[in-house]
Scaffold this active site. Sequence first.
Site, mmCIF file in Angstrom:
data_model
loop_
_atom_site.group_PDB
_atom_site.id
_atom_site.type_symbol
_atom_site.label_atom_id
_atom_site.label_comp_id
_atom_site.label_asym_id
_atom_site.label_seq_id
_atom_site.Cartn_x
_atom_site.Cartn_y
_atom_site.Cartn_z
ATOM 1 N N GLU A 1 43.196 29.545 40.205
ATOM 2 C CA GLU A 1 42.328 30.695 39.955
ATOM 3 C C GLU A 1 42.334 30.970 38.446
ATOM 4 O O GLU A 1 43.332 31.437 37.898
ATOM 5 C CB GLU A 1 42.806 31.923 40.715
ATOM 6 C CG GLU A 1 41.871 33.113 40.520
ATOM 7 C CD GLU A 1 42.333 34.364 41.237
ATOM 8 O OE1 GLU A 1 41.469 35.108 41.742
ATOM 9 O OE2 GLU A 1 43.553 34.607 41.293
ATOM 10 N N CYS B 1 37.815 38.345 41.993
ATOM 11 C CA CYS B 1 38.718 37.590 42.873
ATOM 12 C C CYS B 1 37.983 36.676 43.842
ATOM 13 O O CYS B 1 38.473 35.601 44.178
ATOM 14 C CB CYS B 1 39.627 38.548 43.641
ATOM 15 S SG CYS B 1 38.738 39.827 44.565
ATOM 16 N N GLU C 1 45.339 42.471 48.800
ATOM 17 C CA GLU C 1 44.083 41.789 48.493
ATOM 18 C C GLU C 1 44.352 40.995 47.222
ATOM 19 O O GLU C 1 44.500 41.564 46.142
ATOM 20 C CB GLU C 1 42.966 42.821 48.312
ATOM 21 C CG GLU C 1 41.579 42.227 48.445
ATOM 22 C CD GLU C 1 41.047 41.738 47.122
ATOM 23 O OE1 GLU C 1 41.117 40.501 46.882
ATOM 24 O OE2 GLU C 1 40.565 42.549 46.336
ATOM 25 N N LYS D 1 48.785 53.829 40.846
ATOM 26 C CA LYS D 1 49.212 53.248 39.577
ATOM 27 C C LYS D 1 48.096 52.343 39.061
ATOM 28 O O LYS D 1 47.916 51.229 39.539
ATOM 29 C CB LYS D 1 50.499 52.436 39.718
ATOM 30 C CG LYS D 1 51.075 52.030 38.353
ATOM 31 C CD LYS D 1 52.035 50.871 38.434
ATOM 32 C CE LYS D 1 51.332 49.536 38.409
ATOM 33 N NZ LYS D 1 50.630 49.248 37.128
#
Length: 482
Positions: A387, A288, A254, A180
């Site tokens: 973040e 990331c 992750e 996906k």
Amino acid sequence: MALETSRNAFFIGGEWVKPASDRRFELINATTEQLIGHVPEGSEADIDRAVAAARRAFEVGEWANASAAQRSEIMLRYFAVLQKRAGDVAAAVSMQNGMPIALSGPFEAGLSFGLLAYYAQLAAALPGDETRESQMGKSTEVSRAPLGVVAAIVPWNFPVVLAMSKIGPALAAGCTLVIKPSPGTVLDSYVLAEAALEAGVPPGVINWVAADREVGAYLVSHPGVDKVAFTGSTAAGRAIARTCGELLRPVSLELGGKSASIILDDADIGAVAQGLPMTSLMNNGQTCYACTRILAPASRYKEIVDAIASTASSLVVGNPLDAQTHVGPMASSLHRQRVEGFIAKGKAEGGKVVAGGGRPKGTERGWFVQPTVFADVSNSSTVAREEIFGPVLAIIPYNDEAEAIRLANDSVYGLGGSVWSTDPTRASRVAKQVQTGTIGINGYVPSVGSPFGGIKASGLGRELGPEAIGGYQQFKSTYVMG
């Protein structure tokens, strides 16, 4: 060949399949804000069909009966076809999410294909069953088998690399996949599917269905799925973990990061500034593992602030399809608003903007944000804790090495990091004390042959390296008693 920017089908069971509904995703160019095209939006019925196709391929047919060497051969054919489509892959990614073409070329259309070749080589050499000594019986036979059907959910920031980091080890292990992609980056998945078809990847081995979060959640919980591999936000990862925990379903996650660069007092500041674009601002800061917390010794703080601010201000912001561009736009209007909200928060909390802080001049269209550097902030400030996922850095002072390590570890995340020093032994000693899944010395670039992943709120499990294949296998012990 010309890149098609509108599509009308999903790739399921080795065929182009008409969607179950007429819902469509609009694709917008991050630089021009203009409509690129449309692609189908998947429904639960499309997921059902894709999972069924993956199940058939896993249980019967060419893939189910293939040896490790045969799987490797198929993967290498796929790799060879993908190489011919590198230009389309790079352009598709850069148009959609704003990644500079100077990065999407070597990463999305280079490193990602290399991952497939790497795992093809490992697949050919996978160990078979082994016999071990047994204390109570004569011996134990230990065998490995593929887990089955994998649900792979891929984000928009590195869509091809992060897809291949799942496809490669899953195929090497003998699994099949339903992928996906994010609605924000879909066109690249069509190029990958076309290449799979041309390369003769058996029907149902890899299936692509673009869908929203709700349909993605349906895929995660689908009874026909044996493992979930997810890359994305920590919040979404927690939700997936809850579902997989209830189902006792294997999952790899992750997730996010807020990595620290520790600049030791003997560091070469010129080298730090030169490495900044890759280490801290890679892919417009939409990475990331980006080291967006810069820990600088108080004794050299002003020197470091000036060097980093100068480097950030010198980066070329513009059209990601221009090879001279360092920083492209954010991936969406909504994401730019989020990044700008963090910049406003940093200013409100007393942070000093020494570079950037707004939108670049001359960019009336496009979701651009200037590379922004905050000085005089603490490790407890919002821009040092959250973040941001954009080109925003916080430079935090420290007094001694012990404090630098403490500040680096004072985070809910643990994904990346770096240590800068002219003394490799000292840098290595400091790096070993940082609580993180990966870390670099005088730079940071993940290695295909080494495990990648995080600790704490940065995830579970590992991708890359030979270790990743084990995440797609199950082990069985047969105790031979007589």
